[in-house]
Design an enzyme around this catalytic site. Structure first.
Site, short mmCIF file in Angstrom:
data_model
loop_
_atom_site.label_atom_id
_atom_site.label_comp_id
_atom_site.label_asym_id
_atom_site.label_seq_id
_atom_site.Cartn_x
_atom_site.Cartn_y
_atom_site.Cartn_z
N HIS A 29 11.92 52.22 42.26
CA HIS A 29 10.54 52.37 41.78
C HIS A 29 9.91 53.52 42.57
O HIS A 29 9.83 53.46 43.80
CB HIS A 29 9.76 51.07 41.97
CG HIS A 29 10.31 49.94 41.16
ND1 HIS A 29 10.58 48.70 41.68
CD2 HIS A 29 10.66 49.90 39.85
CE1 HIS A 29 11.06 47.93 40.71
NE2 HIS A 29 11.13 48.64 39.60
N GLU A 32 7.21 53.37 45.63
CA GLU A 32 7.43 52.50 46.79
C GLU A 32 7.84 53.38 47.98
O GLU A 32 9.01 53.46 48.36
CB GLU A 32 8.44 51.41 46.43
CG GLU A 32 7.82 50.50 45.35
CD GLU A 32 8.75 49.49 44.73
OE1 GLU A 32 8.31 48.77 43.84
OE2 GLU A 32 9.93 49.43 45.13
N HIS A 119 12.72 47.93 48.48
CA HIS A 119 11.52 47.99 47.63
C HIS A 119 10.28 47.69 48.45
O HIS A 119 10.36 47.28 49.61
CB HIS A 119 11.63 46.94 46.52
CG HIS A 119 12.63 47.27 45.47
ND1 HIS A 119 12.30 47.73 44.23
CD2 HIS A 119 14.00 47.23 45.51
CE1 HIS A 119 13.40 47.94 43.52
NE2 HIS A 119 14.44 47.64 44.27
N GLU A 182 12.34 43.37 50.01
CA GLU A 182 10.93 43.72 49.88
C GLU A 182 10.42 43.99 51.30
O GLU A 182 10.34 43.10 52.13
CB GLU A 182 10.16 42.58 49.21
CG GLU A 182 10.64 42.27 47.79
CD GLU A 182 10.30 43.37 46.78
OE1 GLU A 182 9.58 44.33 47.13
OE2 GLU A 182 10.77 43.26 45.62
#
Ligand SMILES: [Zn+2]
Length: 293
Positions: A29, A32, A119, A182
């Protein structure tokens, strides 16, 4: 060091270039930024020969066009396109290329030991850094709890429904220990740069065994996905605050959302993750977790 594709770098180990490979990916993404900055710094260390990985490393910047545009994606969410060869568009083409790069690593090294796909969450989380496993077959080869703990990861979420993510793809095709990590939220300062993440990645590619021995007692909170929240129609709406932080608890009997089939209540205590009602009909609007440890 070889650039196999735009922003896909193969960095051979100095001593045993063909023994085993590992993969670190970021920027699947494009907005990010924290992990992208950390991986750029990692690449600089390799370029200046201050860092030589213990095993061969494939370092992937997932979606260069979206990274340049500072957008999550251009045409479609890249992390829903792996292992799905019928899709079209910019991201679908990139997914095919990244899959081929992983196959090339497998051919070159014989085995891919692990894959960390980095991410950032859109919203803040009650557990700031956490790891997700894809749907797995069997236990992972390495003892990951102390390794993840050393990187500041305090939660582990086991997914129960297959999705076309990068980590699911590498696990399915190469038997790799794969995680979606994450590393903090887009709203936090770590999204501008993340030295702690960089230091951990350096340790992971050079001497992970030292990290493991330092953090034997690694109390991660562990969850499994109890329900996937799917947006089935345009009538879908959350009945809880969609902006609540990830891992917000909801007791048994809470009204979570309503859709064309009526309201949905929790059957047990659940924790929310990745709530986002603005997805296409048929796509995932969030997850409800149960605590298992
Ligand atoms: Zn992401």
């Amino acid at each position: 060091m070889e650039e196999w594709l735009e922003q896909v770098w193969f960095i051979p180990a100095e001593t045993k270039p063909n023994s085993v490979g590992i993969i670190i990916s970021c920027g699947i993404h494009g907005n990010e930024t924290g992990p992208i900055v950390a991986c750029n710094a990692l690449l600089d260390l390799v370029r200046s020969k201050q860092l030589i990985p213990a095993v061969s490393l494939l370092l992937i910047f997932g979606n260069p066009q979206a990274i340049n545009a500072k957008q999550r994606y251009l045409d479609f969410n890249l992390n829903r396109l792996f292992g799905n060869s019928t899709a079209g568009g910019t991201e679908a083409q990139r997914a095919r290329q990244l899959e081929q790069a992983c196959h090339r690593l497998q051919q070159q090294c014989g085995r891919i030991r692990w894959h960390l796909d980095l991410h950032s969450t859109i919203k803040p989380s009650r557990i700031e850094r956490f790891a997700l496993t894809p749907v797995t077959r069997g236990e992972y080869q390495l003892q990951w709890r102390p390794l993840l703990y050393a990187g500041g990861f305090r939660g582990l979420v086991r997914q129960t429904r297959r999705a076309n993510t990068f980590s699911q793809y590498t696990h399915d095709h190469f038997g790799t220990d794969s995680f979606t990590l994450e590393c903090g939220s887009l709203l936090q300062p770590t999204n501008q740069g993340d030295n702690a993440l960089l230091e951990w990645l350096v340790a992971m590619v050079t001497e992970p065994s030292a990290l493991a021995s330092e953090h034997q007692d690694a109390p991660l909170q562990e969850f499994r996905v109890a329900e996937d929240i799917i947006r089935h129609s345009d009538q879908f709406q959350f009945m809880i605050d969609e902006q609540e932080p990830n891992f917000s608890p909801h007791p048994k009997g809470s009204l979570i959302y309503s859709d064309r089939d009526g309201p949905f209540y929790t059957s047990e205590q659940r924790y929310s993750l990745f709530l986002n009602s603005r997805v296409e009909v048929g796509q995932r609007a969030g997850l409800l977790l149960e605590r298992i440890q």
